[in-house]
Scaffold this active site. Sequence first.
Site, PDB file in Angstrom:
ATOM      1  N   GLY A   1     -19.725 -46.877  16.450  1.00  0.00           N
ATOM      2  CA  GLY A   1     -19.199 -45.595  16.922  1.00  0.00           C
ATOM      3  C   GLY A   1     -19.837 -45.193  18.242  1.00  0.00           C
ATOM      4  O   GLY A   1     -20.668 -45.919  18.801  1.00  0.00           O
TER       5      GLY A   1
ATOM      6  N   TRP B   1     -18.712 -31.701  19.900  1.00  0.00           N
ATOM      7  CA  TRP B   1     -17.883 -32.134  21.043  1.00  0.00           C
ATOM      8  C   TRP B   1     -18.424 -33.434  21.664  1.00  0.00           C
ATOM      9  O   TRP B   1     -18.618 -33.524  22.872  1.00  0.00           O
ATOM     10  CB  TRP B   1     -17.821 -31.042  22.099  1.00  0.00           C
ATOM     11  CG  TRP B   1     -17.219 -29.733  21.685  1.00  0.00           C
ATOM     12  CD1 TRP B   1     -17.106 -29.224  20.419  1.00  0.00           C
ATOM     13  CD2 TRP B   1     -16.641 -28.740  22.545  1.00  0.00           C
ATOM     14  NE1 TRP B   1     -16.500 -27.985  20.436  1.00  0.00           N
ATOM     15  CE2 TRP B   1     -16.203 -27.661  21.735  1.00  0.00           C
ATOM     16  CE3 TRP B   1     -16.453 -28.647  23.920  1.00  0.00           C
ATOM     17  CZ2 TRP B   1     -15.599 -26.515  22.251  1.00  0.00           C
ATOM     18  CZ3 TRP B   1     -15.854 -27.509  24.440  1.00  0.00           C
ATOM     19  CH2 TRP B   1     -15.422 -26.454  23.622  1.00  0.00           C
TER      20      TRP B   1
ATOM     21  N   TYR C   1     -13.024 -31.486   6.676  1.00  0.00           N
ATOM     22  CA  TYR C   1     -14.062 -32.190   7.435  1.00  0.00           C
ATOM     23  C   TYR C   1     -15.375 -31.404   7.425  1.00  0.00           C
ATOM     24  O   TYR C   1     -16.425 -31.924   7.042  1.00  0.00           O
ATOM     25  CB  TYR C   1     -13.592 -32.438   8.875  1.00  0.00           C
ATOM     26  CG  TYR C   1     -14.685 -32.928   9.795  1.00  0.00           C
ATOM     27  CD1 TYR C   1     -15.264 -34.177   9.608  1.00  0.00           C
ATOM     28  CD2 TYR C   1     -15.161 -32.135  10.843  1.00  0.00           C
ATOM     29  CE1 TYR C   1     -16.276 -34.622  10.438  1.00  0.00           C
ATOM     30  CE2 TYR C   1     -16.163 -32.572  11.673  1.00  0.00           C
ATOM     31  CZ  TYR C   1     -16.723 -33.818  11.475  1.00  0.00           C
ATOM     32  OH  TYR C   1     -17.733 -34.252  12.289  1.00  0.00           O
TER      33      TYR C   1
ATOM     34  N   THR D   1     -14.475 -38.785  10.721  1.00  0.00           N
ATOM     35  CA  THR D   1     -14.514 -37.793  11.803  1.00  0.00           C
ATOM     36  C   THR D   1     -13.142 -37.300  12.254  1.00  0.00           C
ATOM     37  O   THR D   1     -13.063 -36.435  13.124  1.00  0.00           O
ATOM     38  CB  THR D   1     -15.251 -38.367  13.033  1.00  0.00           C
ATOM     39  OG1 THR D   1     -14.606 -39.581  13.424  1.00  0.00           O
ATOM     40  CG2 THR D   1     -16.715 -38.637  12.721  1.00  0.00           C
TER      41      THR D   1
ATOM     42  N   LYS E   1     -18.911 -32.327   5.384  1.00  0.00           N
ATOM     43  CA  LYS E   1     -20.154 -32.524   6.148  1.00  0.00           C
ATOM     44  C   LYS E   1     -21.240 -31.557   5.656  1.00  0.00           C
ATOM     45  O   LYS E   1     -22.417 -31.934   5.576  1.00  0.00           O
ATOM     46  CB  LYS E   1     -19.900 -32.335   7.647  1.00  0.00           C
ATOM     47  CG  LYS E   1     -19.050 -33.423   8.279  1.00  0.00           C
ATOM     48  CD  LYS E   1     -19.720 -34.789   8.296  1.00  0.00           C
ATOM     49  CE  LYS E   1     -20.789 -34.903   9.346  1.00  0.00           C
ATOM     50  NZ  LYS E   1     -21.357 -36.282   9.412  1.00  0.00           N
TER      51      LYS E   1
ATOM     52  N   ILE F   1     -21.870 -48.175   2.511  1.00  0.00           N
ATOM     53  CA  ILE F   1     -22.760 -47.027   2.269  1.00  0.00           C
ATOM     54  C   ILE F   1     -22.280 -46.145   1.122  1.00  0.00           C
ATOM     55  O   ILE F   1     -22.964 -45.212   0.721  1.00  0.00           O
ATOM     56  CB  ILE F   1     -22.991 -46.188   3.548  1.00  0.00           C
ATOM     57  CG1 ILE F   1     -21.675 -45.632   4.100  1.00  0.00           C
ATOM     58  CG2 ILE F   1     -23.732 -47.000   4.588  1.00  0.00           C
ATOM     59  CD1 ILE F   1     -21.858 -44.649   5.258  1.00  0.00           C
TER      60      ILE F   1
ATOM     61  N   THR G   1     -22.478 -31.679  12.025  1.00  0.00           N
ATOM     62  CA  THR G   1     -21.496 -31.155  12.974  1.00  0.00           C
ATOM     63  C   THR G   1     -21.465 -29.634  13.068  1.00  0.00           C
ATOM     64  O   THR G   1     -21.824 -28.934  12.114  1.00  0.00           O
ATOM     65  CB  THR G   1     -20.084 -31.649  12.564  1.00  0.00           C
ATOM     66  OG1 THR G   1     -19.085 -31.028  13.379  1.00  0.00           O
ATOM     67  CG2 THR G   1     -19.775 -31.274  11.112  1.00  0.00           C
TER      68      THR G   1
END
Length: 295
Positions: A10, A155, A130, A66, A134, A41, A105
């Site tokens: 990533g 961002w 999302y 994501t 998280k 994982i 995030t």
Amino acid sequence: MNILVTGANGQLGNEIQLVSKQSKDHYIFTDVCEGYTKLDITNLEDIRKMVHDNNVECIINCAAWTNVDKAETAGEIVELLNAVAPENLAKAMKEVGGLLVHVSTDYVFGGDPYNTPCKEDMKGTPTGVYGLTKLHGEEKIQATGVNHIILRTAWLYSEFGHNFVKTMINLTATKPQLKVVFDQCGTPTYAGDLAEAIFDIVENRKYEGNNGIYHFSNEGVCSWYDFTIKIAELAGNTACDILPCHSDEFPSPVKRPAYSVLDKTKIKEAFGIKIPYWVDSLKKCMKGLQEQDKQ
């Protein structure tokens, strides 16, 4: 120290690969795609075996679901990747007395109309799957009692992968007019800067006695509109007429945070980290992209 990095392909994982070249530690990079050591994982036993076989003392978790919009309809996989998997990594590190560095995030906020930078101890009020998953990941990590550093960022962009900067360079070069939302404010974060911060904390063992959640983004505040104006300016894309618009002009399955600027006082004080201004970091990234184009 042996350090395991998940999600190595990533944006952040690639940047950590670059900074790790100057390390005295040994890094093991894992991902689900070709060219990397494979590690599931979502499977605790697989993680335990990897940790045992390689004497892993630290995991840096860059893996996550994501895609914010698709998270709304993707089902259990989102919770599995964003909450259960981090819990598995935390359990594996707890068992060997190791450290988990986990990336979270700004989307853990958004439900409350904050208008001052968000501090680490403010209540999470996610508005979509999302952000909620998280937040669950953060909570599950903390519940294990593992030594942990959780870094919330926002961002994210870089020279690697798909991101807003690359998209806007392309759009402002090819479209005569572009509408971009001005009613969502935050701070762009260059993944290279976040990787440097993580590297500094781990390499110099600054994490000792500093368990907890920290915020990291670049300095300053802007809207997506401001961000796009600066990207176009630096790219030399002057022909595109960029117009500000409201979020409701772009219907989305998720209500995004209107103001998710992160307060970074804590990370600067705890680790002595200097954080660059977002425009300076954007210039650095775009210079890197231009060099890539020449090759």
